[in-house]
Enzyme design. Structure first.
Site, short mmCIF file in Angstrom:
data_model
loop_
_atom_site.label_atom_id
_atom_site.label_comp_id
_atom_site.label_asym_id
_atom_site.label_seq_id
_atom_site.Cartn_x
_atom_site.Cartn_y
_atom_site.Cartn_z
CE LYS A 183 -0.18 7.01 6.44
NZ LYS A 183 -1.39 7.72 6.04
CG PHE A 189 -1.87 1.24 1.13
CD1 PHE A 189 -3.03 1.19 0.38
CD2 PHE A 189 -1.56 2.42 1.78
CE1 PHE A 189 -3.87 2.29 0.27
CE2 PHE A 189 -2.39 3.54 1.69
CZ PHE A 189 -3.55 3.47 0.93
CG ASP A 214 5.99 3.94 1.53
OD1 ASP A 214 5.95 4.69 2.53
OD2 ASP A 214 5.00 3.76 0.79
#
Length: 401
Positions: free
Chosen positions: A255, A141, A226
């Site tokens: 984030k 994801f 990531d």
């Protein structure tokens, strides 16, 4: 003030149904706790998928944001501003890198990493134009743009969005031999999550990340990590790659970098790799804006102390010990994760992940399900041990019925 029922009804009537939230309407939050429109308190055990690593309304971050709001919030990259250089310099230092390319959202940062790898492949490695390949892992994801969902294996994320962007090779996660076999002279990068979050907090086999690092270095291929969910303290280290002593060629961050206050993301790499960009070749109106840089600089300062990483490591050991005890009763089939991050597989006879999440909500704890039978637990790193234990006690109570 709106009731829960009326607020949800209005949202459902006037917003696209691209999410399926739990039926709670948050009105305020502080630390690890949220309060809904009817005054009920809930322990946040999700932390905005790691965006809220430092808790809701963290005073240091709010004060910095307020001060910057009074000065300047946006210039666009048409001009320099006085927070930009410090942000880039200090983030590069935190990562042990040389250059930063700031964006806003995690998906934008992943797109930037893909563009960087391709441009590096053509300009530096010498791959023939239009032939660059990037190896990715199944069940990944990385975001929801058309290019990113083109290399997703989640049909729910992909369906009806074609035609898909070519140039990606998908291999099983955790399979080093599959990466080796997929590599060709036109491979420019391997893009991986050090821990796959959306897939259920999947931790790769020991030595996998180190093996990827060796393979990519030997074949002149970029290793892109990531760390949008796994980075900035979540796993007990600043970066999840550190658990194997690995430094990738490129970090993708987001984030928690914005402290749960503003969206901030970045690609961080060497001068050789990010140096492939020239003016006009990539950009973002809000990327690296003064407000974002001010908040992110305070996040970096907080991470430099090591206290949040240590807290995640110590409380994470406690979390995984307590969750591990739950596997003996049959309700919990498996627990995975690292630090204050866990994927908990619930036995189907006890309910779906969604049903367990709703039962926990009824008891004042908020988590999120994924892939049917799994719930994800990722509280803010500032959570107290007492609150963490109370949340775990609610899970035990739900699973006892």
């Amino acid at each position: 003030m709106a009731t829960t029922e009326s607020a949800i009804a209005s949202a459902e009537a006037h917003s696209a149904h691209n999410y399926h939230p739990l039926p709670v309407v948050v009105a305020s939050a502080e630390g690890a706790w949220m309060t809904d429109v009817e005054g009920r308190r809930f322990l946040d055990m999700l932390a905005g998928y790691s965006a809220l690593n430092f808790g809701h309304g963290n005073r240091r971050l709010i004060d910095v944001a307020k001060a910057q709001l009074e000065r300047v919030t946006l210039t666009s990259r048409a001009f320099y501003h006085d927070r930009f250089a410090d942000f880039c310099t200090q983030l590069a230092e935190l990562c042990g890198m040389e250059m930063v390319l700031p964006m806003n959202t995690g998906a934008e940062a992943v797109e930037t990493a893909v563009k960087t790898a391709r441009k590096w492949g053509y300009r530096t490695k010498g791959v023939p134009d239009g032939t660059a390949k990037i190896i990715v892992a199944a069940d990944n994801f990385h975001g929801r743009t058309t290019t990113i969902i083109s290399f997703s294996t989640d049909e729910e994320a992909r369906a009806d969005y074609g035609p898909y962007t070519p140039g990606f090779e998908i291999v099983p996660y955790g399979d080093l031999a599959a990466i080796d076999a997929a590599m060709t002279d036109n491979t420019v990068a391997v893009l991986l999550e050090p821990i796959q979050g959306e897939a259920g907090v999947l931790v790769p086999p020991p030595g996998y990340l180190a093996g990827v690092r060796e393979l990519t270095r030997a074949r002149n291929v970029l290793f892109i990590a990531d760390e949008i969910q796994s980075g900035l303290g979540r796993t007990g280290k600043t970066f999840a790659c550190e658990h194997e002593g690995v430094v990738p060629d490129m970090y993708v961050l987001g984030k928690a970098l914005g402290g749960g206050v503003v969206p901030v993301s970045a690609v961080v790499s060497s001068a050789e790799i990010l140096g492939v960009f020239r003016p006009g070749e990539h950009g973002s109106t809000f990327g690296g804006n003064p407000l974002a840089c001010a908040v992110a600089l305070e996040v970096i300062a907080m991470l430099r102390t090591g206290e949040y990483q240590q807290r995640a490591a110590e409380l994470g050991d406690h979390l995984h010990h307590e969750l591990g005890l739950m596997t003996t009763g049959g309700a919990v089939r498996q627990v995975r994760g690292r630090g204050l991050w866990a994927g908990v597989d619930i036995s189907p006879s006890y309910g779906t992940g969604r049903e367990i999440s709703q039962k926990l909500m009824d008891r004042g704890v908020l988590v999120k399900d994924t892939h049917g039978s799994t719930i994800r637990i990722a509280p803010p790193l500032v959570i107290s041990k007492e609150d963490l234990d109370w949340g775990l006690e609610q899970l035990r109570a739900v699973l006892a019925h």
